[in-house]
Motif scaffolding. Structure first.
Motif, PDB file in Angstrom:
ATOM      1  N   LEU A   1       0.857  -1.190   0.000  1.00 11.37           N
ATOM      2  CA  LEU A   1       0.000   0.000   0.000  1.00 11.37           C
ATOM      3  C   LEU A   1       0.891   1.237   0.000  1.00 11.37           C
ATOM      4  N   ASP A   2       0.672   2.069  -0.998  1.00 13.49           N
ATOM      5  CA  ASP A   2       1.483   3.265  -1.124  1.00 13.49           C
ATOM      6  C   ASP A   2       0.550   4.472  -1.295  1.00 13.49           C
ATOM      7  N   VAL A   3       0.447   5.248  -0.252  1.00 15.13           N
ATOM      8  CA  VAL A   3      -0.474   6.384  -0.240  1.00 15.13           C
ATOM      9  C   VAL A   3       0.344   7.662  -0.299  1.00 15.13           C
TER      10      VAL A   3
ATOM     11  N   GLY B   1      -4.399  13.298  -4.420  1.00 15.25           N
ATOM     12  CA  GLY B   1      -3.452  12.327  -3.895  1.00 15.25           C
ATOM     13  C   GLY B   1      -3.638  10.998  -4.590  1.00 15.25           C
ATOM     14  N   SER B   2      -2.769  10.032  -4.269  1.00 16.84           N
ATOM     15  CA  SER B   2      -2.878   8.748  -4.957  1.00 16.84           C
ATOM     16  C   SER B   2      -2.794   7.583  -3.986  1.00 16.84           C
ATOM     17  N   ILE B   3      -3.446   6.496  -4.387  1.00 16.87           N
ATOM     18  CA  ILE B   3      -3.392   5.247  -3.638  1.00 16.87           C
ATOM     19  C   ILE B   3      -2.930   4.170  -4.614  1.00 16.87           C
ATOM     20  N   ARG B   4      -1.804   3.549  -4.320  1.00 16.55           N
ATOM     21  CA  ARG B   4      -1.338   2.446  -5.157  1.00 16.55           C
ATOM     22  C   ARG B   4      -1.364   1.174  -4.330  1.00 16.55           C
ATOM     23  N   VAL B   5      -1.868   0.100  -4.959  1.00 14.80           N
ATOM     24  CA  VAL B   5      -1.873  -1.201  -4.300  1.00 14.80           C
ATOM     25  C   VAL B   5      -1.046  -2.142  -5.157  1.00 14.80           C
ATOM     26  N   ALA B   6      -0.027  -2.702  -4.554  1.00 11.37           N
ATOM     27  CA  ALA B   6       0.881  -3.619  -5.246  1.00 11.37           C
ATOM     28  C   ALA B   6       1.358  -3.053  -6.579  1.00 11.37           C
ATOM     29  N   GLY B   7       1.703  -1.785  -6.562  1.00 13.80           N
ATOM     30  CA  GLY B   7       2.300  -1.195  -7.744  1.00 13.80           C
ATOM     31  C   GLY B   7       1.339  -0.558  -8.735  1.00 13.80           C
ATOM     32  N   SER B   8       0.035  -0.902  -8.636  1.00 11.58           N
ATOM     33  CA  SER B   8      -0.846  -0.248  -9.613  1.00 11.58           C
ATOM     34  C   SER B   8      -1.761   0.769  -8.945  1.00 11.58           C
ATOM     35  N   GLU B   9      -1.969   1.829  -9.693  1.00 11.83           N
ATOM     36  CA  GLU B   9      -2.798   2.932  -9.232  1.00 11.83           C
ATOM     37  C   GLU B   9      -4.236   2.436  -9.011  1.00 11.83           C
TER      38      GLU B   9
ATOM     39  N   PRO C   1     -16.636   1.922  -2.160  1.00  5.90           N
ATOM     40  CA  PRO C   1     -16.084   0.698  -1.560  1.00  5.90           C
ATOM     41  C   PRO C   1     -15.820  -0.422  -2.573  1.00  5.90           C
ATOM     42  N   GLU C   2     -16.688  -0.554  -3.590  1.00  5.13           N
ATOM     43  CA  GLU C   2     -16.477  -1.613  -4.580  1.00  5.13           C
ATOM     44  C   GLU C   2     -15.111  -1.468  -5.247  1.00  5.13           C
ATOM     45  N   ASP C   3     -14.705  -0.218  -5.507  1.00  4.86           N
ATOM     46  CA  ASP C   3     -13.387   0.012  -6.124  1.00  4.86           C
ATOM     47  C   ASP C   3     -12.281  -0.479  -5.191  1.00  4.86           C
TER      48      ASP C   3
ATOM     49  N   GLY D   1      -8.271  -4.846  -3.788  1.00  8.83           N
ATOM     50  CA  GLY D   1      -7.695  -5.732  -2.783  1.00  8.83           C
ATOM     51  C   GLY D   1      -7.619  -5.144  -1.388  1.00  8.83           C
ATOM     52  N   ILE D   2      -8.447  -4.115  -1.139  1.00  9.41           N
ATOM     53  CA  ILE D   2      -8.460  -3.513   0.193  1.00  9.41           C
ATOM     54  C   ILE D   2      -9.703  -3.978   0.946  1.00  9.41           C
ATOM     55  N   ALA D   3      -9.513  -4.480   2.151  1.00 16.30           N
ATOM     56  CA  ALA D   3     -10.649  -4.852   3.000  1.00 16.30           C
ATOM     57  C   ALA D   3     -10.634  -3.967   4.229  1.00 16.30           C
ATOM     58  N   TYR D   4     -11.802  -3.735   4.782  1.00 15.12           N
ATOM     59  CA  TYR D   4     -11.917  -2.787   5.881  1.00 15.12           C
ATOM     60  C   TYR D   4     -12.882  -3.320   6.929  1.00 15.12           C
ATOM     61  N   VAL D   5     -12.396  -3.499   8.142  1.00 18.18           N
ATOM     62  CA  VAL D   5     -13.269  -3.873   9.258  1.00 18.18           C
ATOM     63  C   VAL D   5     -13.536  -2.599  10.041  1.00 18.18           C
TER      64      VAL D   5
END
Ligand SMILES: Nc1ncnc2c1ncn2[C@@H]1O[C@H](COP(=O)(O)OP(=O)(O)OP(=O)(O)O)[C@@H](O)[C@H]1O
Ligand SMILES: [Mg+2]
Length: 510
Positions: free
Chosen positions: A274-276, A325-333, A339-341, A346-350
């Motif tokens: 995760l790269d924010v 700003g940007s959020i990258r997960v495992a290298g891809s933007e 929430p569906e996005d 690959g982000i889950a939230y409790v």
């Protein structure tokens, strides 16, 4: 318990004769579940009597009996030695018994001031309204507990800890003789907890009796005079808090020796997952947040109530999308607008407020535990029941969810067991990034250690974990790195070795 660090004034108990409030021989069944059997409990004027036990032990049921919210099958409740006949929430409140329930009973469409007024103005809201006076009273009560909440805010928009603070203000408004608090500090940080303890001290000096339920056993030594332990609906005895240590309590609660803490396992740290960068959301009050979390890493997020921790999680998950700003997960933007996005990326939230977003009360445990992965186990729109059952059973047993079965509605579970179902549901999605907001709030020591063990397992499997917690011990114990937030910004990130209670507090207060 050890009270060395905190010198609380010795309180001389005034009541030697009749207790202020007394429950005698209480029994309560729910279908096949014996929630309480032959439970007796008494509360003296001027004391704090703590009630502890594992999730599902019967604590909330007992206090609901005391407040008349639940009718017992047997037994009586006495106030000043007299049986309370036809007990009801209304009647007990009139007698001076105020309760703060585990799940805040807030009316979301009313303002904070109206919510407070509702219980304290005899004629209810319909009476001739003096809005100014009402606002002033709400303001005063909130100020007394150190809560900076605008009385005119819509209650439904408050965060979980803010709701809890409003609940406390509500309870303090009337003439309180008995105050019942069902896990009041579950989502409060140390600073708010401190304020609450100050108020409890004042109340007890005025001769009120306080019943205090908490899973934070360490805090009991500071405020409780006596502690009663419940296990499976039965009393395991009442002890003087001063002579009882946490270990003994755990043994009484669980019926066996149990470690309260799970030692963090060192796992291999991999690439950044995760790269924010420069994340900003005006709506969420998040400003220029940059964070990196690597595979196998647990990033703890600390801060005071209102620091923006939950808002950050909600922005990452698309509940309140970012403006820039940007959020990258495992290298891809990842472009996260909803929430569906986030789930797709690959982000889950409790979430923290699991009652509102966490579980669907009407659905059975089975469906709740697997809701987020329905797509995965449903083929061609048909739910594969066998697969769903197997998954639900696995998580129910792993987290020790106390339920009649996976077909029982979630609403019939105790507070802590509902939490476990919410956690199961999201870790079952096998995400790359797992955001946990107060993951162990309200769950008992055994389940907490199990939850920490699962977090380590998930980290070992390569997940990047963001763990928001108000409990310093949890932050210090579980995090590889700690990010501290204040005013919607990250004010510092520290390595595990550098993070201490002092350094965190310094960054949190600014
Ligand atoms: N309305 C209900 N219908 C059916 N069963 C219930 C209901 N309320 C409580 N129970 C059951 O009674 C038992 C005691 O629940 P209770 O809520 O009193 O536990 P608790 O000690 O407060 O636990 P927690 O720490 O998780 O809040 C549990 O087994 C629970 O499932
Ligand atoms: Mg409870």
């Amino acid at each position: 318990m050890h009270t060395s660090k905190y010198n609380r004034p010795l309180v001389v108990s005034k009541a030697v004769a009749a207790p202020l409030l007394e429950a005698h021989g209480i029994g309560k069944r729910y279908g096949g579940v014996r929630a309480l059997r032959q439970v007796s409990f008494d509360l003296r004027a001027g004391e704090v009597h703590a009630l502890v036990g594992e999730n599902g032990a019967g604590k909330s049921t007992l206090i609901r009996v005391l407040t008349g919210a639940v009718q017992p099958d047997e037994g009586v409740v006495r106030l000043d030695g007299r049986v309370i006949e036809h007990n009801s929430p209304h009647r007990s409140r009139a007698l001076g018994i105020a309760a703060i329930y585990q799940q805040p009973a807030i009316f979301p469409d009313l303002t904070v001031a109206e919510n407070i007024a509702l219980v304290n103005e005899p004629g209810g809201l319909a009476r001739r309204i003096d809005r100014g006076a009402r606002r002033a009273q709400a303001k005063e009560l909130l100020r007394a507990i150190g809560a900076e909440i605008d009385p005119e805010r819509e209650a439904g928009r408050l965060s979980m800890p803010e709701q809890q603070l409003v609940e406390i203000a509500k309870a303090l408004g009337g003439n309180v003789r008995v105050l019942v608090l069902d896990e009041p500090t579950a989502s409060l940080t140390e600073r708010e907890t401190e304020k609450l303890f100050g108020i409890l001290q004042q109340l007890r000096e005025r001769g009120a009796g306080i019943i205090y339920i908490s899973h934070r056993l360490e805090e009991l030594g500071r405020i409780a005079d006596r502690i009663t332990v419940l296990r499976d609906g039965e009393t395991m005895g009442t002890r003087q808090a001063a002579d009882t240590d946490v270990r003994t309590l755990i043994r009484l609660m669980a019926g066996r020796e149990l470690s309260a803490v799970f030692p963090k396992r060192a796992v291999k740290i991999g690439e950044t997952v995760l790269d924010v960068r420069g994340l900003t959301s005006a709506a969420a009050g998040i400003r220029d947040v940059s964070l990196q979390v690597r595979a196998g890493e647990i990033l703890g997020v600390a801060g005071l109530v209102g620091a923006g921790r939950t808002q950050l999680a909600e922005t990452l998950f698309g509940l309140t999308p970012a403006d820039s700003g940007s959020i990258r997960v495992a290298g891809s933007e990842a472009r996260i607008q909803k929430p569906e996005d986030a789930i797709r990326a690959g982000i889950a939230y409790v979430p923290e407020d699991r009652r509102r977003h966490g579980v669907v009360a009407e659905l059975p445990v089975r469906a709740n535990a697997t809701l987020a992965i329905l797509q995965r186990i449903a083929k061609g729109g048909l739910l594969q029941s066998a697969a769903e059952n197997a998954l639900a059973e696995t998580w129910v047993s792993r987290l020790g969810v106390k339920t009649d079965g996976i077909d029982a509605p979630v609403s019939s579970l105790s507070g802590g067991n509902q939490q476990k179902v919410a956690i199961a549901r999201w870790i079952a999605t096998e995400p790359r990034v797992l955001i946990l907001d107060e993951p162990t709030q309200g769950i008992d020591v055994g389940a907490k250690a199990e939850c920490h063990r699962i977090m380590c397992d998930l980290a070992e499997a390569g997940l990047a974990i963001v763990m928001i917690s108000s409990e310093l011990a949890e932050i210090l114990g579980m995090s590889d790195r700690v990010a501290v937030m204040r005013g919607g910004r990250v004010t510092g990130v520290m390595d595990r070795a550098a993070a201490t209670a002092e350094s965190i507090l310094e960054l949190a207060l600014g």
